[in-house]
Design a protein around this motif. Structure first.
Motif, short mmCIF file in Angstrom:
data_model
loop_
_atom_site.label_atom_id
_atom_site.label_comp_id
_atom_site.label_asym_id
_atom_site.label_seq_id
_atom_site.Cartn_x
_atom_site.Cartn_y
_atom_site.Cartn_z
N ALA A 5 -32.16 61.90 7.46
CA ALA A 5 -30.81 61.85 7.03
C ALA A 5 -30.08 61.33 7.87
N PRO A 6 -28.82 60.51 7.50
CA PRO A 6 -27.94 59.92 8.55
C PRO A 6 -27.34 60.79 9.47
N TYR A 7 -26.92 60.42 10.51
CA TYR A 7 -25.81 60.99 11.29
C TYR A 7 -24.67 61.16 10.88
N ARG A 8 -24.12 62.41 10.98
CA ARG A 8 -22.83 62.84 10.24
C ARG A 8 -21.84 62.50 11.40
N ALA A 9 -22.23 62.46 12.80
CA ALA A 9 -21.33 62.31 13.97
C ALA A 9 -22.04 61.72 14.99
N ALA A 10 -21.35 60.97 15.77
CA ALA A 10 -21.79 60.28 16.92
C ALA A 10 -22.64 61.34 17.90
N ASP A 11 -21.95 62.57 18.01
CA ASP A 11 -22.54 63.72 18.85
C ASP A 11 -24.01 63.80 18.73
N ASP A 15 -27.14 63.77 21.15
CA ASP A 15 -28.15 64.67 21.55
C ASP A 15 -29.45 64.13 21.32
N ASP A 16 -29.90 63.48 20.44
CA ASP A 16 -31.36 62.94 20.12
C ASP A 16 -31.40 61.82 21.23
N LEU A 17 -30.54 61.34 21.83
CA LEU A 17 -30.97 60.34 22.64
C LEU A 17 -31.28 60.72 24.07
N LEU A 18 -30.38 61.89 24.41
CA LEU A 18 -30.52 62.60 25.59
C LEU A 18 -31.86 63.64 25.48
N ALA A 19 -32.29 63.90 24.32
CA ALA A 19 -33.71 64.59 24.00
C ALA A 19 -34.73 63.49 24.41
N LEU A 20 -34.52 62.46 23.86
CA LEU A 20 -35.60 61.19 23.96
C LEU A 20 -35.66 61.09 25.34
N PHE A 46 -18.21 53.94 22.31
CA PHE A 46 -17.95 53.53 21.37
C PHE A 46 -18.03 54.41 20.09
N GLY A 47 -19.07 55.53 20.10
CA GLY A 47 -19.12 56.19 18.79
C GLY A 47 -19.61 55.59 17.71
N PHE A 48 -19.14 55.89 16.65
CA PHE A 48 -19.61 55.16 15.40
C PHE A 48 -18.03 54.29 15.06
N HIS A 49 -17.36 54.21 15.85
CA HIS A 49 -16.01 53.48 15.41
C HIS A 49 -15.65 52.25 16.12
N PHE A 50 -16.30 51.98 17.25
CA PHE A 50 -16.04 50.92 17.91
C PHE A 50 -15.05 51.00 18.92
N ALA A 51 -13.83 50.99 18.26
CA ALA A 51 -12.55 50.80 18.85
C ALA A 51 -11.77 51.94 18.26
N THR A 52 -10.85 52.56 18.99
CA THR A 52 -10.14 53.27 18.51
C THR A 52 -8.64 52.83 17.83
N GLU A 141 -3.06 58.70 4.77
CA GLU A 141 -4.03 59.03 4.08
C GLU A 141 -5.54 58.35 4.39
N VAL A 142 -5.19 57.10 4.83
CA VAL A 142 -6.63 56.32 5.34
C VAL A 142 -6.94 56.76 6.63
N VAL A 143 -6.02 57.47 7.49
CA VAL A 143 -6.59 58.20 8.79
C VAL A 143 -7.44 59.38 8.51
N ARG A 144 -7.42 60.02 7.39
CA ARG A 144 -8.01 60.88 7.10
C ARG A 144 -9.31 60.52 6.56
N GLU A 145 -9.53 59.33 6.04
CA GLU A 145 -10.63 58.81 5.29
C GLU A 145 -11.61 58.32 6.70
N ILE A 146 -11.01 57.75 7.47
CA ILE A 146 -11.46 57.25 8.86
C ILE A 146 -12.21 58.44 9.49
N GLN A 147 -11.28 59.45 9.66
CA GLN A 147 -11.90 60.62 10.35
C GLN A 147 -13.13 61.21 9.90
N SER A 148 -13.10 61.29 8.40
CA SER A 148 -14.20 61.88 7.70
C SER A 148 -15.35 60.99 7.93
N ALA A 149 -15.20 59.56 7.99
CA ALA A 149 -16.56 58.73 8.04
C ALA A 149 -16.76 58.66 9.50
#
Length: 574
Positions: A5-11, A15-20, A46-52, A141-149
């Motif tokens: 399943a795709p990652y829902r969040a960068a965290d 976690d998986d990279l630290l385990a690796l 950069f998370g999944f967003h690259f730039a804030t 409204e777009v802010v909420r969409e970006i935060q969800s993604a």
């Protein structure tokens, strides 16, 4: 992720990279671990967003939007026009009527407490076809969409330009609720931006009002009791001049830190800095090193604007050098916290006197009847929209006659830079210093320069502006019937300031203590001189009423083309 399943969040990926990494260390002697760590750091940064991203709008626009949504005469003053200094600072007499600003603020508290929030469709219907007001709500409204993604780091700041009152902050909370943020869960740092002289002075009281409002404190609790605040170098300088803007920002940082600490809030200053000293530029690391020890310096959020991005951070070597300078300033603040006491009472009185005289002199310049016509007629101000060098439109107004308060800082500062007059980087400073020197305070000023880094930074950044001044380029205006007197006033203040700075610093030439910068400026100014001459010729011709349309258009093209070359040669001119 687990099961493909795709990652829902960068965290989760972190976690998986630290385990690796742990697995590679324990079972494979660290084979390929450097590659995984490189990826890990990229995800951390950069998370999944690259730039804030940030959303930003003027308080008057937020006010108009809320007024229109709420409708009727009751909301008619919400656009910020009533938020003058007089209304804002009025107090309620004992047993008397509540001041307008107090009553308005309490109405907003009541509205948000009662959760009187219209539906999204009703709100947009109330805004009608006004594209700016609709965009204000739809952006949230777009802010909420970006935060969800991509998570909240993708966009989490709503900046209120020209914040004039505590009410402006509640208006953004209201619009966020209209845009769908849940009650008690507005995932935004609402960031007031204090810009004008009056607003910088009122900032501590505005924040105190918010901190003592349970509704807002509940919101801050969701933001780890951290309040982000912006202080406006650019518009502060446009409003009050170079010295007053910087001195008020210095004091505001101290006072805002103290107010926040008194209510258990941590303040983080988030600053947008342009290239020239008039827009917070110059020696940025030296500025941060000179900040008051009474100002919160644990964390600073910083955005770099203008062509300073490419000149300071456009290559790996340049970026590394400039980032090291900022990190060093932060380390020095920590290492010398106990010995760095900032200016003493007598030095503060001297700085206050410099600011007061400088402000008086700058206001006299702005109030000249020919000041705005000079900007519009003999500078390239009107061409900034066509040159597309600014991050936002030339002015906030919707047309009609130009008002200085509506003019954005980039074209304001940039127009003076194009003319090689750099007025926002020195005007009023020389008059203030000369008056104090003539009054017998010369040795105190020299001691202030030697001992107090904040003042030394002001002096040396102003020297940088003056090294780029060249009134010979516009000497033809000396004999101009309409603008000759103003041109001479600007030239004389530049000469006065240069002489005073040399006397205070004890040097024989501007930037004598920084020869590398001095040589760099001299080299670039010589290279760009032919372009300046071409631009001046074109501007002179455009003042003629007898030009054919095709010729006029050609001259306009020359002005626009020359602007980019002058900006790039200046490195920190916008």
């Amino acid at each position: 992720g687990a099961g493909g399943a795709p990652y829902r969040a960068a965290d989760q990926l972190i976690d998986d990279l630290l385990a690796l990494i742990e697995y590679l260390e324990s079972d494979h002697d660290g084979l390929f671990i450097a590659h995984v760590e490189a990826l890990l750091w990229r995800v951390v940064v950069f998370g999944f967003h690259f730039a804030t991203l940030d959303v930003r709008q003027d308080s008057r626009v937020y006010g108009r939007a809320t007024a229109q949504i709420r409708g009727g005469a009751a909301g008619a003053t919400q656009g910020g026009e009533a938020n003058t200094a007089e209304a804002r600072t009025a107090t309620s007499p004992e047993g008397g009527a509540m001041a307008p600003a107090d009553a308005e603020f309490q109405q907003w508290v009541t509205t948000l407490h009662a959760d009187e929030i219209p539906s999204r469709n009703d709100a947009l219907d109330a805004l009608g076809e006004d594209p700016v007001l609709r965009d204000t709500v739809e952006s949230l409204e777009v802010v909420r969409e970006i935060q969800s993604a991509v998570g909240s780091r993708g966009v989490h700041r709503a900046i209120i330009s020209n914040t004039r009152s505590a009410t402006n902050v509640l208006q953004v909370m209201y619009l966020a609720r209209v845009a769908g943020f849940p009650r008690g869960g507005i995932g935004l740092d609402i960031v007031p931006l204090f810009e004008t002289v009056d607003d910088l002075s009122a900032a501590p009281e505005i924040m105190r009002r918010l901190y003592t409002t349970p509704l807002y404190r509940d919101h801050l609790a969701q933001r780890q009791d951290t309040q982000q605040i912006m202080l406006g170098f650019s518009d502060g300088t446009k409003d009050g001049g170079y010295i007053t803007a910087n001195w008020l920002i210095y004091r505001a940082r101290e006072e805002l830190t103290a107010v926040a600490a008194g209510y258990g809030v941590r303040v983080v200053f988030f600053e947008g800095r342009g290239g020239p000293p008039a827009r917070g530029g110059g020696k940025t690391h030296q500025f941060y090193r000179s900040m008051s020890p009474q100002s919160d310096r644990e964390q600073i959020h910083l955005t770099i604007q203008g062509q300073t991005i490419s000149s300071n951070y456009g290559t790996v070597d340049a970026a590394r050098y400039n980032l090291e300078q900022l990190v060093t300033a932060a380390l020095e603040n920590i290492l010398f916290r106990d010995t760095d006491t900032g200016p003493d009472a007598a030095q503060r009185e001297l700085l206050e006197a410099i600011s007061s005289t400088s402000l008086e002199r700058y206001h006299a310049l702005k109030n000249r009847v020919d000041f705005l016509p000079y900007l519009e007629t003999v500078t390239p101000l009107a061409f900034y929209g066509a040159a597309n060098n600014a991050s936002r439109p030339t002015s906030r107004g919707g047309g009609g006659s130009l008002r200085l308060e509506d003019l954005r800082a980039i074209p304001f500062v940039g127009a003076w830079s194009q003319m090689k007059q750099n007025v926002p980087g020195y005007f009023g400073f020389g008059t203030a210093l000369r008056r104090l020197i003539d009054a017998g305070h010369g040795e105190e000023l020299r001691h202030l320069y030697r001992e107090e880094l904040f003042f030394r930074t002001l002096v040396e950044n102003s020297m940088q502006s003056l090294r780029k001044v060249n009134f010979d380029v516009t000497r033809h205006l000396d004999g101009d019937a309409q603008f000759g007197d103003l041109w001479r006033e600007l030239r004389d203040e530049a000469k006065r300031t240069a002489a005073a700075l040399l006397e205070v610093s004890g040097t024989a030439a501007l930037l004598e203590n920084d020869p590398v910068t001095a040589r760099s400026i001299a080299l670039r100014e010589a290279i760009v001189l032919p372009v300046l001459v071409i631009q001046q010729h074109a501007l002179m011709q455009l003042r003629r009423d007898t030009l054919d349309d095709s010729v006029r258009e050609a001259y306009r093209g020359l002005v626009v083309k020359s602007m980019a070359a002058i900006i790039n040669a200046g490195r920190n001119s916008v």
